[in-house]
Design a protein around this motif. Structure first.
Motif, PDB file in Angstrom:
ATOM      1  N   PHE A   1       0.829  -1.198   0.000  1.00  0.00           N
ATOM      2  CA  PHE A   1       0.000   0.000   0.000  1.00  0.00           C
ATOM      3  C   PHE A   1       0.867   1.253   0.000  1.00  0.00           C
ATOM      4  CE2 PHE A   1      -3.226  -2.978   1.595  1.00  0.00           C
ATOM      5  CZ  PHE A   1      -4.339  -2.566   0.879  1.00  0.00           C
ATOM      6  N   ASN A   2       2.164   1.081   0.247  1.00  0.00           N
ATOM      7  CA  ASN A   2       3.124   2.181   0.203  1.00  0.00           C
ATOM      8  C   ASN A   2       3.712   2.244  -1.210  1.00  0.00           C
ATOM      9  OD1 ASN A   2       5.379   3.853   0.347  1.00  0.00           O
ATOM     10  ND2 ASN A   2       5.936   3.196   2.408  1.00  0.00           N
ATOM     11  N   HIS A   3       3.177   3.121  -2.015  1.00  0.00           N
ATOM     12  CA  HIS A   3       3.563   3.147  -3.420  1.00  0.00           C
ATOM     13  C   HIS A   3       4.913   3.811  -3.649  1.00  0.00           C
ATOM     14  CE1 HIS A   3      -1.031   2.786  -4.289  1.00  0.00           C
ATOM     15  NE2 HIS A   3      -0.526   1.725  -3.708  1.00  0.00           N
ATOM     16  N   TYR A   4       5.368   4.620  -2.702  1.00  0.00           N
ATOM     17  CA  TYR A   4       6.733   5.126  -2.763  1.00  0.00           C
ATOM     18  C   TYR A   4       7.712   3.946  -2.693  1.00  0.00           C
ATOM     19  CZ  TYR A   4       5.004   9.869  -1.889  1.00  0.00           C
ATOM     20  OH  TYR A   4       4.366  11.089  -1.987  1.00  0.00           O
ATOM     21  N   SER A   5       7.373   2.982  -1.853  1.00  0.00           N
ATOM     22  CA  SER A   5       8.209   1.797  -1.705  1.00  0.00           C
ATOM     23  C   SER A   5       8.234   0.982  -2.996  1.00  0.00           C
ATOM     24  CB  SER A   5       7.680   0.941  -0.551  1.00  0.00           C
ATOM     25  OG  SER A   5       8.457  -0.211  -0.360  1.00  0.00           O
ATOM     26  N   LEU A   6       7.086   0.858  -3.660  1.00  0.00           N
ATOM     27  CA  LEU A   6       7.033   0.114  -4.913  1.00  0.00           C
ATOM     28  C   LEU A   6       7.854   0.797  -6.000  1.00  0.00           C
ATOM     29  CD1 LEU A   6       3.306  -1.025  -5.119  1.00  0.00           C
ATOM     30  CD2 LEU A   6       5.297  -2.336  -4.344  1.00  0.00           C
ATOM     31  N   ALA A   7       7.800   2.114  -6.026  1.00  0.00           N
ATOM     32  CA  ALA A   7       8.601   2.851  -7.007  1.00  0.00           C
ATOM     33  C   ALA A   7      10.091   2.588  -6.783  1.00  0.00           C
ATOM     34  CB  ALA A   7       8.306   4.344  -6.926  1.00  0.00           C
ATOM     35  N   LEU A   8      10.490   2.550  -5.519  1.00  0.00           N
ATOM     36  CA  LEU A   8      11.884   2.268  -5.199  1.00  0.00           C
ATOM     37  C   LEU A   8      12.259   0.841  -5.602  1.00  0.00           C
ATOM     38  CD1 LEU A   8      14.603   2.949  -3.953  1.00  0.00           C
ATOM     39  CD2 LEU A   8      13.631   2.388  -1.699  1.00  0.00           C
TER      40      LEU A   8
ATOM     41  N   ILE B   1      11.860  -7.441 -11.341  1.00  0.00           N
ATOM     42  CA  ILE B   1      10.866  -8.011 -10.424  1.00  0.00           C
ATOM     43  C   ILE B   1       9.548  -7.265 -10.587  1.00  0.00           C
ATOM     44  CG2 ILE B   1      10.261  -8.466  -8.025  1.00  0.00           C
ATOM     45  CD1 ILE B   1      13.206  -8.708  -7.389  1.00  0.00           C
ATOM     46  N   LYS B   2       8.474  -8.000 -10.771  1.00  0.00           N
ATOM     47  CA  LYS B   2       7.159  -7.390 -10.951  1.00  0.00           C
ATOM     48  C   LYS B   2       6.681  -6.756  -9.643  1.00  0.00           C
ATOM     49  CE  LYS B   2       5.684 -10.594 -14.592  1.00  0.00           C
ATOM     50  NZ  LYS B   2       5.741  -9.598 -15.677  1.00  0.00           N
ATOM     51  N   THR B   3       5.913  -5.663  -9.778  1.00  0.00           N
ATOM     52  CA  THR B   3       5.322  -5.003  -8.620  1.00  0.00           C
ATOM     53  C   THR B   3       3.825  -4.830  -8.830  1.00  0.00           C
ATOM     54  OG1 THR B   3       5.814  -2.812  -9.539  1.00  0.00           O
ATOM     55  CG2 THR B   3       7.429  -3.742  -7.997  1.00  0.00           C
ATOM     56  N   GLY B   4       3.086  -4.843  -7.716  1.00  0.00           N
ATOM     57  CA  GLY B   4       1.637  -4.691  -7.766  1.00  0.00           C
ATOM     58  C   GLY B   4       1.174  -3.659  -6.761  1.00  0.00           C
TER      59      GLY B   4
ATOM     60  N   ALA C   1      -0.540   3.521 -12.317  1.00  0.00           N
ATOM     61  CA  ALA C   1       0.462   2.469 -12.143  1.00  0.00           C
ATOM     62  C   ALA C   1       1.683   2.711 -13.019  1.00  0.00           C
ATOM     63  CB  ALA C   1      -0.155   1.109 -12.447  1.00  0.00           C
ATOM     64  N   ARG C   2       1.460   3.262 -14.208  1.00  0.00           N
ATOM     65  CA  ARG C   2       2.584   3.512 -15.117  1.00  0.00           C
ATOM     66  C   ARG C   2       3.561   4.523 -14.531  1.00  0.00           C
ATOM     67  NH1 ARG C   2       0.829   5.081 -20.985  1.00  0.00           N
ATOM     68  NH2 ARG C   2      -0.537   6.478 -19.813  1.00  0.00           N
ATOM     69  N   THR C   3       3.071   5.437 -13.682  1.00  0.00           N
ATOM     70  CA  THR C   3       3.951   6.471 -13.124  1.00  0.00           C
ATOM     71  C   THR C   3       4.983   5.888 -12.160  1.00  0.00           C
ATOM     72  OG1 THR C   3       2.535   7.025 -11.230  1.00  0.00           O
ATOM     73  CG2 THR C   3       2.078   8.150 -13.310  1.00  0.00           C
ATOM     74  N   ILE C   4       4.705   4.715 -11.603  1.00  0.00           N
ATOM     75  CA  ILE C   4       5.670   4.082 -10.703  1.00  0.00           C
ATOM     76  C   ILE C   4       6.191   2.764 -11.270  1.00  0.00           C
ATOM     77  CG2 ILE C   4       4.745   5.199  -8.643  1.00  0.00           C
ATOM     78  CD1 ILE C   4       3.350   2.559  -7.945  1.00  0.00           C
ATOM     79  N   GLY C   5       5.869   2.499 -12.532  1.00  0.00           N
ATOM     80  CA  GLY C   5       6.390   1.323 -13.201  1.00  0.00           C
ATOM     81  C   GLY C   5       5.793   0.012 -12.755  1.00  0.00           C
ATOM     82  N   ALA C   6       4.598   0.051 -12.157  1.00  0.00           N
ATOM     83  CA  ALA C   6       3.985  -1.179 -11.644  1.00  0.00           C
ATOM     84  C   ALA C   6       3.497  -2.068 -12.778  1.00  0.00           C
ATOM     85  CB  ALA C   6       2.833  -0.844 -10.697  1.00  0.00           C
ATOM     86  N   ASP C   7       3.398  -3.356 -12.478  1.00  0.00           N
ATOM     87  CA  ASP C   7       2.995  -4.357 -13.468  1.00  0.00           C
ATOM     88  C   ASP C   7       1.588  -4.893 -13.223  1.00  0.00           C
ATOM     89  OD1 ASP C   7       5.808  -4.907 -14.773  1.00  0.00           O
ATOM     90  OD2 ASP C   7       6.122  -4.948 -12.604  1.00  0.00           O
ATOM     91  N   ALA C   8       1.091  -4.754 -11.994  1.00  0.00           N
ATOM     92  CA  ALA C   8      -0.190  -5.364 -11.629  1.00  0.00           C
ATOM     93  C   ALA C   8      -0.975  -4.451 -10.702  1.00  0.00           C
ATOM     94  CB  ALA C   8       0.039  -6.714 -10.964  1.00  0.00           C
ATOM     95  N   LEU C   9      -2.288  -4.643 -10.714  1.00  0.00           N
ATOM     96  CA  LEU C   9      -3.205  -3.892  -9.868  1.00  0.00           C
ATOM     97  C   LEU C   9      -3.802  -4.856  -8.852  1.00  0.00           C
ATOM     98  CD1 LEU C   9      -4.914  -1.933 -12.778  1.00  0.00           C
ATOM     99  CD2 LEU C   9      -3.214  -1.038 -11.170  1.00  0.00           C
TER     100      LEU C   9
END
Length: 249
Positions: free
Chosen positions: A145-152, A160-163, A177-185
């Motif tokens: 739920f910490n999207h700053y962490s996912l961006a890092l 490695i995929k991120t959601g 999601a594209r702004t932090i490079g995430a792969d899944a919702l």
């Protein structure tokens, strides 16, 4: 990760075993899970352990914060008898224990970083290093739920995929999601509609909704086009998938 809908066991087979224990992880595979979802936190001495709450009160019968315990102290806690006496003596596992199991079973693992209430500086580097040490980058999804962490995480380990975990009401989450490079919702399941999965797919993203325990809701989500479902009852989802013939091969 293949084309089949992933059957993620939420904290392992948590409807049948104490959550986030090796007993729950082992049982989930027996019940048809093809993926495991779990929660990662950090001990006082820097070890990665699997527990949902930031304290031990609910699941391990001890007071205090995970961050304030040494691993040796945590390993002496009973994470099983609070669920049922049959599980007395079950321990809080380390991430490395689960990753060894994942490697042996050749399944997908969804690691939720529990770093919203407690930030755990360096948890991203530690988790990534552990995943790489077991050569499991292709089988791992990191969520939070910490999207700053996912961006890092994506900066540190693009392979490695991120959601992104979120509840209802996030507008056009595929764009966000594209702004932090995430792969899944990894959305709360009420926030998943067929038109949303279609739009996400156009942007190269997939949905893994949580936490879905009703077979009828599982069927709705399968028809909506999700790529995975997170459930406390992997046996129920396994039966639905078998009946629906929902493999995307």
């Amino acid at each position: 990760m293949g084309q089949e809908i992933i059957n993620f066991a939420h904290r392992g087979a948590s409807a049948y075993c104490p959550e986030n224990t090796m007993a729950a992880f082992v049982k989930s595979i027996e019940l048809g899970a093809t993926g495991i979802e779990t929660d990662v936190q950090v001990t006082k001495d820097g070890h990665l352990v699997l527990i949902h709450d930031e304290t031990f009160d609910r699941t391990a019968g001890a007071s205090g914060w995970v961050k304030d315990y040494l691993l040796e102290e945590i390993r002496n806690l009973d994470a099983g008898s609070g669920f049922h006496s049959d599980f007395r003596g079950e321990r809080v596992p380390t991430l490395e224990e689960l990753l060894q199991f994942v490697k042996e079973c050749n399944i997908v693992v969804n690691l939720e970083l529990k770093n919203s209430i407690v930030l755990y500086p360096g948890i991203e580097e530690k988790v990534i290093a552990a995943v790489r040490s077991f050569d499991l980058t292709a089988q791992t999804i990191i969520s939070s739920f910490n999207h700053y962490s996912l961006a890092l995480c994506k900066q540190l380990a693009p392979e490695i995929k991120t959601g992104i975990l979120y509840m209802e009401g996030l507008y056009e989450p595929w764009n966000y999601a594209r702004t932090i490079g995430a792969d899944a919702l990894h959305a709360e399941h009420h926030a998943v509609l067929p038109e949303f999965t279609a739009d996400a797919s156009k942007h190269g993203l997939v949905y893994h909704p949580f936490t879905v325990n009703d077979p009828e809701e599982m069927k709705r989500l399968i028809k909506a086009g999700v790529a995975g479902i997170i459930t406390d009852y992997p046996d129920r989802l396994h039966e639905v998938l078998e009946a629906e013939g929902s493999s995307r091969k």
